[in-house]
Write a protein that holds these residues in place. Structure first.
Motif, PDB file in Angstrom:
ATOM      1  N   SER A 219       6.967   0.884   1.554  1.00 51.25           N
ATOM      2  CA  SER A 219       5.800   0.706   2.426  1.00 51.25           C
ATOM      3  C   SER A 219       5.773  -0.702   3.013  1.00 51.25           C
ATOM      4  O   SER A 219       5.574  -0.879   4.220  1.00 51.25           O
ATOM      5  CB  SER A 219       4.510   0.995   1.653  1.00 51.25           C
ATOM      6  OG  SER A 219       4.367   0.129   0.543  1.00 51.25           O
TER       7      SER A 219
ATOM      8  N   ASP B 121      -1.466   7.849  -1.020  1.00 50.81           N
ATOM      9  CA  ASP B 121      -0.380   8.666  -1.560  1.00 50.81           C
ATOM     10  C   ASP B 121      -0.785   9.211  -2.916  1.00 50.81           C
ATOM     11  O   ASP B 121      -1.713   8.720  -3.553  1.00 50.81           O
ATOM     12  CB  ASP B 121       0.898   7.828  -1.674  1.00 50.81           C
ATOM     13  CG  ASP B 121       2.165   8.668  -1.690  1.00 50.81           C
ATOM     14  OD1 ASP B 121       2.058   9.909  -1.727  1.00 50.81           O
ATOM     15  OD2 ASP B 121       3.263   8.081  -1.690  1.00 50.81           O
TER      16      ASP B 121
ATOM     17  N   GLN C 208       0.932   9.292  -5.833  1.00 47.16           N
ATOM     18  CA  GLN C 208       1.647   8.822  -7.016  1.00 47.16           C
ATOM     19  C   GLN C 208       0.712   8.728  -8.218  1.00 47.16           C
ATOM     20  O   GLN C 208      -0.435   8.324  -8.099  1.00 47.16           O
ATOM     21  CB  GLN C 208       2.260   7.437  -6.760  1.00 47.16           C
ATOM     22  CG  GLN C 208       3.279   7.382  -5.660  1.00 47.16           C
ATOM     23  CD  GLN C 208       4.635   7.935  -6.073  1.00 47.16           C
ATOM     24  OE1 GLN C 208       4.744   8.663  -7.055  1.00 47.16           O
ATOM     25  NE2 GLN C 208       5.661   7.606  -5.324  1.00 47.16           N
TER      26      GLN C 208
ATOM     27  N   SER D 107      -0.510  15.102  -3.193  1.00 51.10           N
ATOM     28  CA  SER D 107      -0.796  14.561  -1.863  1.00 51.10           C
ATOM     29  C   SER D 107      -1.741  15.483  -1.095  1.00 51.10           C
ATOM     30  O   SER D 107      -2.594  15.008  -0.333  1.00 51.10           O
ATOM     31  CB  SER D 107       0.496  14.342  -1.086  1.00 51.10           C
ATOM     32  OG  SER D 107       1.164  15.561  -0.823  1.00 51.10           O
TER      33      SER D 107
ATOM     34  N   ALA E 136       0.284   0.793   0.905  1.00 47.85           N
ATOM     35  CA  ALA E 136       0.243   2.097   0.235  1.00 47.85           C
ATOM     36  C   ALA E 136      -0.798   2.058  -0.872  1.00 47.85           C
ATOM     37  O   ALA E 136      -0.771   1.166  -1.724  1.00 47.85           O
ATOM     38  CB  ALA E 136       1.611   2.446  -0.334  1.00 47.85           C
TER      39      ALA E 136
ATOM     40  N   SER F 170      -2.341   9.220   5.457  1.00 47.52           N
ATOM     41  CA  SER F 170      -1.867   9.659   4.148  1.00 47.52           C
ATOM     42  C   SER F 170      -0.467  10.238   4.255  1.00 47.52           C
ATOM     43  O   SER F 170      -0.113  10.890   5.240  1.00 47.52           O
ATOM     44  CB  SER F 170      -2.797  10.720   3.557  1.00 47.52           C
ATOM     45  OG  SER F 170      -2.344  11.130   2.274  1.00 47.52           O
ATOM     46  N   CYS F 171       0.342   9.990   3.216  1.00 47.77           N
ATOM     47  CA  CYS F 171       1.582  10.722   3.033  1.00 47.77           C
ATOM     48  C   CYS F 171       1.220  12.150   2.625  1.00 47.77           C
ATOM     49  O   CYS F 171       0.307  12.356   1.824  1.00 47.77           O
ATOM     50  CB  CYS F 171       2.433  10.086   1.936  1.00 47.77           C
ATOM     51  SG  CYS F 171       2.838   8.350   2.211  1.00 47.77           S
TER      52      CYS F 171
ATOM     53  N   GLN G 152      11.371   8.855   1.659  1.00 46.37           N
ATOM     54  CA  GLN G 152      10.099   8.125   1.635  1.00 46.37           C
ATOM     55  C   GLN G 152      10.128   6.977   2.637  1.00 46.37           C
ATOM     56  O   GLN G 152       9.134   6.706   3.324  1.00 46.37           O
ATOM     57  CB  GLN G 152       9.823   7.608   0.221  1.00 46.37           C
ATOM     58  CG  GLN G 152       8.450   6.990   0.049  1.00 46.37           C
ATOM     59  CD  GLN G 152       8.301   6.356  -1.323  1.00 46.37           C
ATOM     60  OE1 GLN G 152       9.070   5.476  -1.695  1.00 46.37           O
ATOM     61  NE2 GLN G 152       7.308   6.816  -2.076  1.00 46.37           N
TER      62      GLN G 152
ATOM     63  N   GLU H 123       7.787   2.719  -4.048  1.00 45.90           N
ATOM     64  CA  GLU H 123       6.765   2.902  -3.007  1.00 45.90           C
ATOM     65  C   GLU H 123       6.324   1.562  -2.429  1.00 45.90           C
ATOM     66  O   GLU H 123       6.134   1.428  -1.213  1.00 45.90           O
ATOM     67  CB  GLU H 123       5.561   3.659  -3.558  1.00 45.90           C
ATOM     68  CG  GLU H 123       4.439   3.780  -2.550  1.00 45.90           C
ATOM     69  CD  GLU H 123       3.731   5.118  -2.614  1.00 45.90           C
ATOM     70  OE1 GLU H 123       2.830   5.317  -1.787  1.00 45.90           O
ATOM     71  OE2 GLU H 123       4.062   5.958  -3.455  1.00 45.90           O
TER      72      GLU H 123
END
Length: 632
Positions: free
Chosen positions: A502, A365, A367, A269, A509, A261-262, A348, A498
């Protein structure tokens, strides 16, 4: 997570799938079929996540060879759908979610879209009917671009795959570039910043009929951009939110490869990581990857450490360097396809680069939560307007006081705008004399006023255009703001960045906050579950009680993948920023007023006004133009 390409009527060209090898290093497929509208090409690059054997290679065909699938994404409820289809007599030959998607389409047709929980962009060629069907997931998590050229259609995961097709102009879409430069907004319409290239929007599908000399396309929405209405207590809303988010995280953990995980240290997050720690098997490692800085104003490491301490995660830290912002800018821009809004995208990028080095192939993530739950501080303005209209002066006062306490926001402007109009004239006048005078505004520079902008720009602003393009209600309060940010503007832009960052590192992601039952619940919640006093995302904070460390649950600042951009631009990167602005002025002189642009930039670099993301947008526009040879 993969990359795809399809065309009807154009000369088949396998290079258009190989240029995105980064999206799928684990497998390659290419097939060409015949139609009355010319050759039909299907290409696929595979990133193997579910059933990593060669049985999952694409294009994937059914046993009769009527249907042929190329697919980018994940169907998280594929096990449940597989069982449902088996009860209908279907037989499966792989363990992949791709085969489940193909058979779902064969059994239920286009209605299968409503059964899918996941992120997806896919195309299915029907060899018998000579039709190409394409669809994109509800919120546009996975990309799908469309180009209609001379005699044909093409679909691609990235815009660079379409360059050079017959009818390609390579010209700038001035109106969308205007939106980007003026407001930092992109992906808010079907158009892109390349003239003639559009995207299938989230929740849209298209059928291309290739049974005649000229292919014909019909685009329509399959998932409406709407929101319901719920009336729940705080306790009930938090409990339901927690159940939905936890269920989503469990689904997003389905994988046959390593997962992590981010972790920014923010609410979103951190919530994902804490739930992952509860839901992962006891013998599974929980890896987190984070960006950190020596500059304490943007460094969130203490919050990251709190989450790592709570969950026992295995942390990986990366320290983005100022010099790399420009040294890597052309490479990142090439992967992004279009200019991007700030150096936070570089941060990122560094996180996903570190994840790949750590051997992590899937990253969860956070988002999407900010858009659904009014996590941006701009929501306070809409909240105060609604409270003023309802004459709730007590709640207005609480919001103003807590914003001052939590965020250091000035009190005088909101008092003048939202409190004084509700008071008797005499009292309002007396209080007005006690308030400090308004702060002087920095000089206005009409820097974005070149002849091209005057002739072809967007005079109405990007948010108004985004709202109108999906027939959403105008933004008048927190609820309508969340609706527009989720379906039509901010979220799509963040998902674009993203996806490219990624996939540039061959990493999938995943975004658990965008499981559609959770999104529909959040958008239906009343404003009182989102902004309360000086708090944003109230329902998330309450739902994560005893799950999140209290230091994070009570955080009120807003950073994300921030960088010390102001310190960098005024310090070690100053000369490169000035040179980048000059390069953009030289490349596209008809977009700008050069003198006003230089004065505007000088004020920021000299400290006469705060540095904002506008400087980077101007610089990156030139990098994009040089990278792709974009003309006007």
């Amino acid at each position: 997570m993969c990359g795809l390409y399809a065309s009807i009527g154009f000369e088949p060209d396998e290079q258009r799938i190989d240029i995105i090898q980064h999206r799928g290093p684990d497998g390659r497929g290419w097939e060409v079929y015949a139609s009355g509208s010319g050759p039909v090409a299907l290409g696929h690059r595979r990133l193997a996540i579910i059933d990593v054997s060669d049985a999952g290679l694409q294009p994937m065909s059914d046993r009769s060879c009527r249907y042929h699938l190329i697919f980018n994404g994940e169907i998280y409820n594929y096990l449940e759908l597989r069982n449902e289809l088996m009860l209908k007599g279907e037989t499966f030959y792989t363990d992949s979610d791709s085969e489940v998607l193909l058979r779902s389409f064969m059994v239920w047709g286009m209605e299968c879209l409503h059964k899918l929980r996941g992120m997806f962009a896919f195309l299915i060629w029907d060899e018998r009917e000579k039709t190409l069907f394409a669809a994109r997931d509800r919120f546009g998590i996975k990309p799908l671009y469309v180009f209609e050229g001379v005699g044909g259609f093409a679909f691609a995961s990235e815009i660079k795959q379409l360059i050079g097709l017959k009818g390609w102009s390579g010209r700038m879409n001035v109106a969308r570039v205007h939106d980007f430069l003026s407001a930092g907004v992109s992906d808010h319409t079907a158009e892109t910043m390349f003239e003639g290239v559009r995207q299938l929007r989230g929740g849209e599908q298209v059928i291309v009929r290739a049974d005649g000399s000229v292919p014909r396309a019909e685009i329509r929405r399959w998932y409406p951009a709407t929101a319901g209405h719920l009336d729940l207590t705080e306790r009930d809303a938090a409990a339901r939110f927690r159940d939905l988010l936890d269920a989503s995280v469990r689904l997003h953990l389905r994988s046959d490869v390593s997962i992590g995980s981010c972790l920014s240290g923010g609410l979103d997050s951190s919530a994902i990581v804490c739930l992952m720690a509860r839901d992962l098997p006891a013998d599974a490692a929980l890896n987190t990857v984070s960006a950190c800085y020596p500059n304490k104003e943007v460094d969130e490491k203490p919050f990251m450490d709190a989450v790592v301490g709570r969950t026992g995660a295995n942390p990986h830290f990366v320290y983005p360097r100022a010099d790399d912002v420009f040294d890597r800018a052309a490479e990142i821009t090439w992967h992004q396809d279009e200019p991007f809004g700030s150096s936070s995208i570089f941060a990122q990028w560094c996180v996903f680069e570190a994840a790949r080095k750590a051997g992590i192939k899937v990253m969860l993530d956070g988002q999407g939560a900010d858009e659904q739950l009014a996590g941006y501080h701009g929501a306070f303005g809409y909240h105060l307007v609604a409270l003023r209209q309802q004459r709730k002066i007590g709640q207005i006062a609480r919001t103003i006081i807590e914003r001052r306490r939590y965020h250091g926001a000035p009190m005088s402007p909101p008092v003048r705008e939202h409190v004084l109009p509700l008071l008797p004239a005499g009292l309002a006048g007396w209080i007005g004399t006690k308030l400090p005078p308004p702060a002087p505004q920095p000089p206005y520079y009409d820097w974005l006023s070149g002849p091209l902008i005057r002739a072809a720009g967007n005079p109405n602003g990007p948010l108004a255009l985004a709202t109108a393009s999906l027939d959403l209600p105008p933004i008048v309060d927190v609820r309508t703001l969340c609706l527009t940010l989720t379906y039509a503007s901010n979220l799509q832009m963040l998902l674009h960045w993203e996806d490219r960052n990624s996939m540039a590192h061959s990493i999938e992601a995943r975004v658990p906050f965008l499981d559609h039952p959770l999104v529909e619940f959040n958008l239906a919640l009343g404003n009182c579950h989102k902004v309360v006093g000086g708090d944003t995302k109230r329902v998330l904070r309450r739902a994560m009680n005893r799950i999140l460390p209290s230091t994070i649950r009570h955080r009120r600042d807003k950073l994300g993948f921030s960088t010390p951009e102001e310190a960098w631009f005024r310090g070690p990167l100053r000369e490169r920023v000035v040179a980048g602005i000059e390069a953009s002025l030289t490349l596209y002189p008809d977009l700008f007023d050069p003198a006003a642009t230089r004065a505007f930039a000088s004020d920021m670099l000299e400290g006469r006004r705060p540095v904002d993301f506008t400087l980077w947008r101007i610089v990156n526009l030139g990098i994009w133009g040089e990278t792709f040879g974009v003309t006007v």
